[in-house]
Design a protein around this motif. Structure first.
Motif, PDB file in Angstrom:
ATOM      1  N   LEU A 140      -3.348 -12.067  -4.299  1.00 61.47           N
ATOM      2  CA  LEU A 140      -2.990 -12.345  -5.697  1.00 61.47           C
ATOM      3  C   LEU A 140      -3.894 -13.419  -6.291  1.00 61.47           C
ATOM      4  CD1 LEU A 140       0.905 -12.300  -5.351  1.00 61.47           C
ATOM      5  CD2 LEU A 140      -0.569 -10.466  -6.243  1.00 61.47           C
ATOM      6  N   ASP A 141      -4.175 -14.456  -5.533  1.00 61.89           N
ATOM      7  CA  ASP A 141      -5.044 -15.534  -6.009  1.00 61.89           C
ATOM      8  C   ASP A 141      -6.465 -15.047  -6.287  1.00 61.89           C
ATOM      9  OD1 ASP A 141      -2.919 -17.296  -5.850  1.00 61.89           O
ATOM     10  OD2 ASP A 141      -3.610 -18.239  -3.972  1.00 61.89           O
ATOM     11  N   ALA A 142      -6.876 -13.970  -5.615  1.00 64.11           N
ATOM     12  CA  ALA A 142      -8.218 -13.416  -5.817  1.00 64.11           C
ATOM     13  C   ALA A 142      -8.317 -12.600  -7.102  1.00 64.11           C
ATOM     14  CB  ALA A 142      -8.612 -12.549  -4.624  1.00 64.11           C
ATOM     15  N   GLY A 143      -7.167 -12.405  -7.773  1.00 62.03           N
ATOM     16  CA  GLY A 143      -7.188 -11.680  -9.043  1.00 62.03           C
ATOM     17  C   GLY A 143      -6.535 -10.313  -9.022  1.00 62.03           C
ATOM     18  N   TYR A 144      -5.996  -9.919  -7.883  1.00 62.81           N
ATOM     19  CA  TYR A 144      -5.293  -8.634  -7.830  1.00 62.81           C
ATOM     20  C   TYR A 144      -3.891  -8.797  -8.397  1.00 62.81           C
ATOM     21  CZ  TYR A 144      -9.091  -6.824  -5.025  1.00 62.81           C
ATOM     22  OH  TYR A 144     -10.327  -6.415  -4.593  1.00 62.81           O
ATOM     23  N   ARG A 145      -3.380  -7.726  -8.952  1.00 61.85           N
ATOM     24  CA  ARG A 145      -2.028  -7.714  -9.526  1.00 61.85           C
ATOM     25  C   ARG A 145      -1.020  -7.264  -8.470  1.00 61.85           C
ATOM     26  NH1 ARG A 145      -5.197  -4.758 -12.631  1.00 61.85           N
ATOM     27  NH2 ARG A 145      -3.940  -2.863 -12.370  1.00 61.85           N
ATOM     28  N   PRO A 146       0.230  -7.679  -8.590  1.00 54.60           N
ATOM     29  CA  PRO A 146       1.244  -7.291  -7.599  1.00 54.60           C
ATOM     30  C   PRO A 146       1.329  -5.780  -7.389  1.00 54.60           C
ATOM     31  CG  PRO A 146       2.120  -9.006  -9.003  1.00 54.60           C
ATOM     32  CD  PRO A 146       0.788  -8.596  -9.599  1.00 54.60           C
ATOM     33  N   GLU A 147       1.212  -5.002  -8.462  1.00 54.23           N
ATOM     34  CA  GLU A 147       1.311  -3.551  -8.311  1.00 54.23           C
ATOM     35  C   GLU A 147       0.147  -2.977  -7.497  1.00 54.23           C
ATOM     36  OE1 GLU A 147      -0.321  -4.268 -12.533  1.00 54.23           O
ATOM     37  OE2 GLU A 147       1.209  -5.179 -11.241  1.00 54.23           O
ATOM     38  N   GLN A 148      -0.963  -3.699  -7.467  1.00 52.11           N
ATOM     39  CA  GLN A 148      -2.089  -3.222  -6.663  1.00 52.11           C
ATOM     40  C   GLN A 148      -1.812  -3.354  -5.168  1.00 52.11           C
ATOM     41  OE1 GLN A 148      -5.081  -5.448  -8.981  1.00 52.11           O
ATOM     42  NE2 GLN A 148      -6.160  -3.468  -9.151  1.00 52.11           N
ATOM     43  N   ALA A 149      -0.880  -4.226  -4.801  1.00 54.51           N
ATOM     44  CA  ALA A 149      -0.464  -4.309  -3.395  1.00 54.51           C
ATOM     45  C   ALA A 149       0.169  -2.979  -2.974  1.00 54.51           C
ATOM     46  CB  ALA A 149       0.507  -5.458  -3.182  1.00 54.51           C
ATOM     47  N   LEU A 150       0.894  -2.350  -3.883  1.00 57.38           N
ATOM     48  CA  LEU A 150       1.484  -1.041  -3.587  1.00 57.38           C
ATOM     49  C   LEU A 150       0.400   0.021  -3.463  1.00 57.38           C
ATOM     50  CD1 LEU A 150       4.553  -1.221  -5.978  1.00 57.38           C
ATOM     51  CD2 LEU A 150       4.543  -1.491  -3.472  1.00 57.38           C
ATOM     52  N   GLU A 151      -0.665  -0.130  -4.226  1.00 54.42           N
ATOM     53  CA  GLU A 151      -1.784   0.803  -4.113  1.00 54.42           C
ATOM     54  C   GLU A 151      -2.494   0.646  -2.767  1.00 54.42           C
ATOM     55  OE1 GLU A 151      -2.792   1.356  -8.841  1.00 54.42           O
ATOM     56  OE2 GLU A 151      -4.020  -0.050  -7.692  1.00 54.42           O
ATOM     57  N   VAL A 152      -2.590  -0.575  -2.282  1.00 53.71           N
ATOM     58  CA  VAL A 152      -3.147  -0.807  -0.952  1.00 53.71           C
ATOM     59  C   VAL A 152      -2.277  -0.104   0.090  1.00 53.71           C
ATOM     60  CG1 VAL A 152      -3.626  -2.551   0.829  1.00 53.71           C
ATOM     61  CG2 VAL A 152      -4.324  -2.957  -1.558  1.00 53.71           C
ATOM     62  N   ILE A 153      -0.973  -0.210  -0.060  1.00 54.21           N
ATOM     63  CA  ILE A 153      -0.062   0.453   0.873  1.00 54.21           C
ATOM     64  C   ILE A 153      -0.272   1.971   0.837  1.00 54.21           C
ATOM     65  CG2 ILE A 153       2.379   0.974   1.329  1.00 54.21           C
ATOM     66  CD1 ILE A 153       2.930  -1.998   0.613  1.00 54.21           C
ATOM     67  N   LEU A 154      -0.545   2.520  -0.332  1.00 54.01           N
ATOM     68  CA  LEU A 154      -0.841   3.949  -0.432  1.00 54.01           C
ATOM     69  C   LEU A 154      -2.095   4.292   0.379  1.00 54.01           C
ATOM     70  CD1 LEU A 154      -0.233   6.743  -1.635  1.00 54.01           C
ATOM     71  CD2 LEU A 154      -1.533   6.040  -3.660  1.00 54.01           C
ATOM     72  N   GLY A 155      -3.137   3.472   0.269  1.00 51.81           N
ATOM     73  CA  GLY A 155      -4.344   3.690   1.060  1.00 51.81           C
ATOM     74  C   GLY A 155      -4.078   3.560   2.553  1.00 51.81           C
ATOM     75  N   VAL A 156      -3.251   2.602   2.919  1.00 54.81           N
ATOM     76  CA  VAL A 156      -2.888   2.429   4.329  1.00 54.81           C
ATOM     77  C   VAL A 156      -2.110   3.658   4.814  1.00 54.81           C
ATOM     78  CG1 VAL A 156      -1.448   1.074   5.922  1.00 54.81           C
ATOM     79  CG2 VAL A 156      -2.998  -0.085   4.321  1.00 54.81           C
ATOM     80  N   ALA A 157      -1.250   4.205   3.960  1.00 54.48           N
ATOM     81  CA  ALA A 157      -0.518   5.426   4.336  1.00 54.48           C
ATOM     82  C   ALA A 157      -1.490   6.584   4.585  1.00 54.48           C
ATOM     83  CB  ALA A 157       0.485   5.798   3.251  1.00 54.48           C
ATOM     84  N   GLN A 158      -2.483   6.712   3.728  1.00 55.33           N
ATOM     85  CA  GLN A 158      -3.500   7.755   3.907  1.00 55.33           C
ATOM     86  C   GLN A 158      -4.180   7.596   5.260  1.00 55.33           C
ATOM     87  OE1 GLN A 158      -6.602   7.855   0.900  1.00 55.33           O
ATOM     88  NE2 GLN A 158      -8.007   8.838   2.325  1.00 55.33           N
ATOM     89  N   LYS A 159      -4.598   6.366   5.564  1.00 54.02           N
ATOM     90  CA  LYS A 159      -5.318   6.136   6.812  1.00 54.02           C
ATOM     91  C   LYS A 159      -4.393   6.202   8.019  1.00 54.02           C
ATOM     92  CE  LYS A 159      -8.279   7.199   5.857  1.00 54.02           C
ATOM     93  NZ  LYS A 159      -9.129   8.229   6.446  1.00 54.02           N
TER      94      LYS A 159
END
Length: 184
Positions: A140-159
């Motif tokens: 979050l401090d790097a500039g990502y939004r909280p909802e983008q954490a859910l997008e990361v989880i989507l990528g992790v699900a893919q992998k």
């Protein structure tokens, strides 16, 4: 020990044939992951659907590849690390030093990409229990939004789907990926 068939468009179950035919036409070969997942057409369809949804996130193509590579390295997936190393460099324009750092389990020089990689690794290693993890705050401090954490989880699900399938299938590395060979 069970051996899996790595299907061609001709040998695949009916529900997987179209996917393999399209891959053959577009890439000139059927990727080993697709050929293996064709044993269970629903798994192949799910992988492609999750991949498509992840590609539509607000993360840039470079950031998407950071997520996919970081997760694949943590999961120790030789096939996916090789595949996403090539995709990252040739299709997403990710710089070689960024790919090299990720393949080594290190941090890219770019602080924002470093925070993304570290958050992804935390999601994988902590099985999603990252709400209080320092990597989430750094993300979050790097500039990502909280909802983008859910997008990361989507990528992790893919992998997770492809990494675990490759482990079970013992997917051989496609010759097109040989230059990016990686071993855990």
């Amino acid at each position: 020990m069970t051996d899996f068939t790595f299907h061609t468009p001709e040998s695949a179950p009916e529900d997987a044939r179209d996917v393999l035919e399209k891959a053959q036409a577009q890439m000139g070969f059927v990727p080993g992951l697709y050929a293996g997942l064709a044993n269970a057409p629903a798994a192949l369809d799910a992988y492609l659907a999750v991949s498509d949804y992840f590609s539509r996130t607000s993360l840039s193509p470079e950031e998407q590849q950071v997520v996919l590579l970081a997760a694949s390295v943590v999961n120790g997936c030789d096939f996916c690390v090789a595949a996403h190393s090539m995709i990252a460099k040739q299709m997403a324009g990710v710089a070689e030093p960024v790919v090299a750092a990720l393949r080594d389990g290190g941090q890219p020089q770019d602080p924002k990409l470093a925070a993304l990689a570290e958050f992804t690794r935390a999601v994988v290693s902590e099985r999603g229990w990252v709400r209080e993890h320092p990597a989430f705050r750094a993300f979050l401090d790097a500039g990502y939004r909280p909802e983008q954490a859910l997008e990361v989880i989507l990528g992790v699900a893919q992998k997770t789907l492809s990494n675990y399938a490759n482990h079970l299938l013992q997917t051989p590395l496609d010759s097109a990926l040989e230059s990016e060979r990686w071993s855990r």
